[in-house]
Write a protein that holds these residues in place. Sequence first.
Motif, PDB file in Angstrom:
ATOM      1  N   LEU A 242       1.884  20.096  18.516  1.00  0.00           N
ATOM      2  CA  LEU A 242       3.061  20.526  19.274  1.00  0.00           C
ATOM      3  C   LEU A 242       4.314  20.549  18.399  1.00  0.00           C
ATOM      4  CD1 LEU A 242       2.459  18.773  22.691  1.00  0.00           C
ATOM      5  CD2 LEU A 242       2.304  21.223  22.186  1.00  0.00           C
ATOM      6  N   LYS A 243       4.446  19.561  17.526  1.00  0.00           N
ATOM      7  CA  LYS A 243       5.613  19.524  16.635  1.00  0.00           C
ATOM      8  C   LYS A 243       5.601  20.702  15.663  1.00  0.00           C
ATOM      9  CE  LYS A 243       6.939  14.717  16.972  1.00  0.00           C
ATOM     10  NZ  LYS A 243       8.406  14.846  17.108  1.00  0.00           N
ATOM     11  N   LYS A 244       4.438  21.076  15.166  1.00  0.00           N
ATOM     12  CA  LYS A 244       4.347  22.218  14.254  1.00  0.00           C
ATOM     13  C   LYS A 244       4.741  23.514  14.965  1.00  0.00           C
ATOM     14  CE  LYS A 244       0.997  20.198  11.173  1.00  0.00           C
ATOM     15  NZ  LYS A 244      -0.378  20.134  10.712  1.00  0.00           N
ATOM     16  N   HIS A 245       4.334  23.646  16.217  1.00  0.00           N
ATOM     17  CA  HIS A 245       4.691  24.844  16.967  1.00  0.00           C
ATOM     18  C   HIS A 245       6.162  24.835  17.382  1.00  0.00           C
ATOM     19  CE1 HIS A 245       0.411  25.570  16.903  1.00  0.00           C
ATOM     20  NE2 HIS A 245       0.701  26.810  17.242  1.00  0.00           N
ATOM     21  N   THR A 246       6.714  23.647  17.593  1.00  0.00           N
ATOM     22  CA  THR A 246       8.144  23.536  17.868  1.00  0.00           C
ATOM     23  C   THR A 246       8.928  23.987  16.642  1.00  0.00           C
ATOM     24  OG1 THR A 246       7.772  21.712  19.409  1.00  0.00           O
ATOM     25  CG2 THR A 246      10.000  21.949  18.520  1.00  0.00           C
ATOM     26  N   GLU A 247       8.485  23.575  15.471  1.00  0.00           N
ATOM     27  CA  GLU A 247       9.140  24.003  14.232  1.00  0.00           C
ATOM     28  C   GLU A 247       9.040  25.517  14.072  1.00  0.00           C
ATOM     29  OE1 GLU A 247       9.132  23.017   9.446  1.00  0.00           O
ATOM     30  OE2 GLU A 247       7.429  22.363  10.652  1.00  0.00           O
ATOM     31  N   ALA A 248       7.868  26.086  14.349  1.00  0.00           N
ATOM     32  CA  ALA A 248       7.705  27.540  14.242  1.00  0.00           C
ATOM     33  C   ALA A 248       8.648  28.264  15.194  1.00  0.00           C
ATOM     34  CB  ALA A 248       6.256  27.920  14.536  1.00  0.00           C
ATOM     35  N   LEU A 249       8.839  27.712  16.387  1.00  0.00           N
ATOM     36  CA  LEU A 249       9.745  28.311  17.366  1.00  0.00           C
ATOM     37  C   LEU A 249      11.187  28.305  16.858  1.00  0.00           C
ATOM     38  CD1 LEU A 249      10.402  29.476  20.164  1.00  0.00           C
ATOM     39  CD2 LEU A 249      10.455  27.116  21.016  1.00  0.00           C
ATOM     40  N   VAL A 250      11.631  27.157  16.369  1.00  0.00           N
ATOM     41  CA  VAL A 250      13.004  27.047  15.866  1.00  0.00           C
ATOM     42  C   VAL A 250      13.213  27.992  14.689  1.00  0.00           C
ATOM     43  CG1 VAL A 250      14.666  25.498  14.745  1.00  0.00           C
ATOM     44  CG2 VAL A 250      13.355  24.696  16.719  1.00  0.00           C
ATOM     45  N   LYS A 251      12.246  28.067  13.786  1.00  0.00           N
ATOM     46  CA  LYS A 251      12.382  28.931  12.616  1.00  0.00           C
ATOM     47  C   LYS A 251      12.283  30.405  12.990  1.00  0.00           C
ATOM     48  CE  LYS A 251      11.335  25.475   9.263  1.00  0.00           C
ATOM     49  NZ  LYS A 251      10.517  25.018   8.168  1.00  0.00           N
ATOM     50  N   ASP A 252      11.540  30.724  14.050  1.00  0.00           N
ATOM     51  CA  ASP A 252      11.461  32.096  14.530  1.00  0.00           C
ATOM     52  C   ASP A 252      12.840  32.560  15.008  1.00  0.00           C
ATOM     53  OD1 ASP A 252      11.016  34.499  15.912  1.00  0.00           O
ATOM     54  OD2 ASP A 252       9.240  33.784  16.943  1.00  0.00           O
ATOM     55  N   VAL A 253      13.518  31.716  15.756  1.00  0.00           N
ATOM     56  CA  VAL A 253      14.844  32.043  16.279  1.00  0.00           C
ATOM     57  C   VAL A 253      15.909  31.925  15.191  1.00  0.00           C
ATOM     58  CG1 VAL A 253      16.615  31.326  17.947  1.00  0.00           C
ATOM     59  CG2 VAL A 253      14.210  31.353  18.621  1.00  0.00           C
ATOM     60  N   GLY A 254      15.746  30.959  14.294  1.00  0.00           N
ATOM     61  CA  GLY A 254      16.741  30.648  13.273  1.00  0.00           C
ATOM     62  C   GLY A 254      17.481  29.383  13.674  1.00  0.00           C
ATOM     63  N   ILE A 255      17.765  28.514  12.731  1.00  0.00           N
ATOM     64  CA  ILE A 255      18.332  27.202  13.039  1.00  0.00           C
ATOM     65  C   ILE A 255      19.713  27.304  13.695  1.00  0.00           C
ATOM     66  CG2 ILE A 255      19.253  26.777  10.718  1.00  0.00           C
ATOM     67  CD1 ILE A 255      17.619  24.098  12.921  1.00  0.00           C
ATOM     68  N   GLU A 256      20.582  28.145  13.156  1.00  0.00           N
ATOM     69  CA  GLU A 256      21.927  28.281  13.734  1.00  0.00           C
ATOM     70  C   GLU A 256      21.889  28.839  15.158  1.00  0.00           C
ATOM     71  OE1 GLU A 256      24.791  27.179  12.514  1.00  0.00           O
ATOM     72  OE2 GLU A 256      23.932  26.465  10.640  1.00  0.00           O
ATOM     73  N   PRO A 257      21.171  29.957  15.368  1.00  0.00           N
ATOM     74  CA  PRO A 257      21.082  30.461  16.745  1.00  0.00           C
ATOM     75  C   PRO A 257      20.402  29.460  17.688  1.00  0.00           C
ATOM     76  CG  PRO A 257      20.397  32.163  15.203  1.00  0.00           C
ATOM     77  CD  PRO A 257      20.565  30.897  14.421  1.00  0.00           C
ATOM     78  N   ALA A 258      19.417  28.717  17.178  1.00  0.00           N
ATOM     79  CA  ALA A 258      18.733  27.714  18.005  1.00  0.00           C
ATOM     80  C   ALA A 258      19.707  26.623  18.447  1.00  0.00           C
ATOM     81  CB  ALA A 258      17.556  27.112  17.243  1.00  0.00           C
ATOM     82  N   CYS A 259      20.591  26.238  17.554  1.00  0.00           N
ATOM     83  CA  CYS A 259      21.612  25.239  17.905  1.00  0.00           C
ATOM     84  C   CYS A 259      22.503  25.758  19.024  1.00  0.00           C
ATOM     85  CB  CYS A 259      22.451  24.873  16.682  1.00  0.00           C
ATOM     86  SG  CYS A 259      21.582  23.936  15.417  1.00  0.00           S
ATOM     87  N   LYS A 260      22.927  27.012  18.919  1.00  0.00           N
ATOM     88  CA  LYS A 260      23.800  27.596  19.942  1.00  0.00           C
ATOM     89  C   LYS A 260      23.076  27.734  21.279  1.00  0.00           C
ATOM     90  CE  LYS A 260      26.722  30.080  16.722  1.00  0.00           C
ATOM     91  NZ  LYS A 260      26.997  31.338  16.061  1.00  0.00           N
ATOM     92  N   LEU A 261      21.823  28.186  21.242  1.00  0.00           N
ATOM     93  CA  LEU A 261      21.073  28.396  22.480  1.00  0.00           C
ATOM     94  C   LEU A 261      20.768  27.094  23.228  1.00  0.00           C
ATOM     95  CD1 LEU A 261      18.565  31.131  21.316  1.00  0.00           C
ATOM     96  CD2 LEU A 261      20.290  31.380  23.106  1.00  0.00           C
ATOM     97  N   THR A 262      20.519  26.029  22.477  1.00  0.00           N
ATOM     98  CA  THR A 262      20.114  24.766  23.101  1.00  0.00           C
ATOM     99  C   THR A 262      21.259  23.787  23.273  1.00  0.00           C
ATOM    100  OG1 THR A 262      19.539  23.774  20.966  1.00  0.00           O
ATOM    101  CG2 THR A 262      17.770  24.939  22.152  1.00  0.00           C
ATOM    102  N   GLY A 263      22.354  23.986  22.529  1.00  0.00           N
ATOM    103  CA  GLY A 263      23.449  23.025  22.551  1.00  0.00           C
ATOM    104  C   GLY A 263      23.113  21.766  21.774  1.00  0.00           C
ATOM    105  N   LYS A 264      22.115  21.842  20.921  1.00  0.00           N
ATOM    106  CA  LYS A 264      21.676  20.696  20.110  1.00  0.00           C
ATOM    107  C   LYS A 264      22.114  20.903  18.663  1.00  0.00           C
ATOM    108  CE  LYS A 264      19.051  19.270  23.594  1.00  0.00           C
ATOM    109  NZ  LYS A 264      19.475  18.231  24.476  1.00  0.00           N
ATOM    110  N   SER A 265      22.261  19.792  17.950  1.00  0.00           N
ATOM    111  CA  SER A 265      22.619  19.868  16.535  1.00  0.00           C
ATOM    112  C   SER A 265      21.380  20.178  15.700  1.00  0.00           C
ATOM    113  CB  SER A 265      23.225  18.544  16.078  1.00  0.00           C
ATOM    114  OG  SER A 265      22.230  17.534  16.076  1.00  0.00           O
ATOM    115  N   LYS A 266      21.623  20.545  14.442  1.00  0.00           N
ATOM    116  CA  LYS A 266      20.513  20.771  13.514  1.00  0.00           C
ATOM    117  C   LYS A 266      19.663  19.518  13.381  1.00  0.00           C
ATOM    118  CE  LYS A 266      22.894  24.081  10.526  1.00  0.00           C
ATOM    119  NZ  LYS A 266      23.385  24.326   9.167  1.00  0.00           N
ATOM    120  N   ALA A 267      20.307  18.372  13.292  1.00  0.00           N
ATOM    121  CA  ALA A 267      19.594  17.103  13.132  1.00  0.00           C
ATOM    122  C   ALA A 267      18.713  16.817  14.350  1.00  0.00           C
ATOM    123  CB  ALA A 267      20.578  15.960  12.917  1.00  0.00           C
ATOM    124  N   THR A 268      19.250  17.066  15.533  1.00  0.00           N
ATOM    125  CA  THR A 268      18.466  16.822  16.752  1.00  0.00           C
ATOM    126  C   THR A 268      17.267  17.753  16.811  1.00  0.00           C
ATOM    127  OG1 THR A 268      20.407  16.039  17.954  1.00  0.00           O
ATOM    128  CG2 THR A 268      18.551  16.809  19.275  1.00  0.00           C
TER     129      THR A 268
END
Length: 152
Positions: free
Chosen positions: A8-34
């Motif tokens: 599940l963690k590997k697929h979560t990483e693939a999801l974040v990288k598919d969207v891109g880290i910066e856009p993922a932060c904006k979409l989720t309201g979470k920091s890069k570290a989180t």
Amino acid sequence: MTAMASYLKKHTEALVKDVGIEPACKLTGKSKATLGRYYSGHPEHADRFMPVDAVAALEEAASYPHVTAALAELKGIGLDFDETRRNTRGKGGVNSDVIALSQRFAMLMAEYQQSIEDGRITVNEAKRLLRETTHLQKVLVDMKMHLEDETT
């Protein structure tokens, strides 16, 4: 960490990288570290997983529902995309899908050949193989949708 958690963690990483880290932060309201903690394999983050609302927001923006597909696979369930996202890549039909399928499979085999030359597959090589496998899976889903269209 269990095999399921790691998967599940590997697929979560693939999801974040598919969207891109910066856009993922904006979409989720979470920091890069989180976001990084959600897919970290370190023991101190073994019990941290992305909340389902964040997964839904990212999968809406992603090219593929990585986490949902992983959950389905773990349960032995196949996914079927809804009509609104069906065949968004074009209307080439089954013939185009067969060509794309053979090209993607050739790319996967070339990547595998290159990865296994030294007798072992490194983490980076495995990630490239996984990426090619995911692309192949997308082509198969498009092909399935085209075939379903032709039978209705």
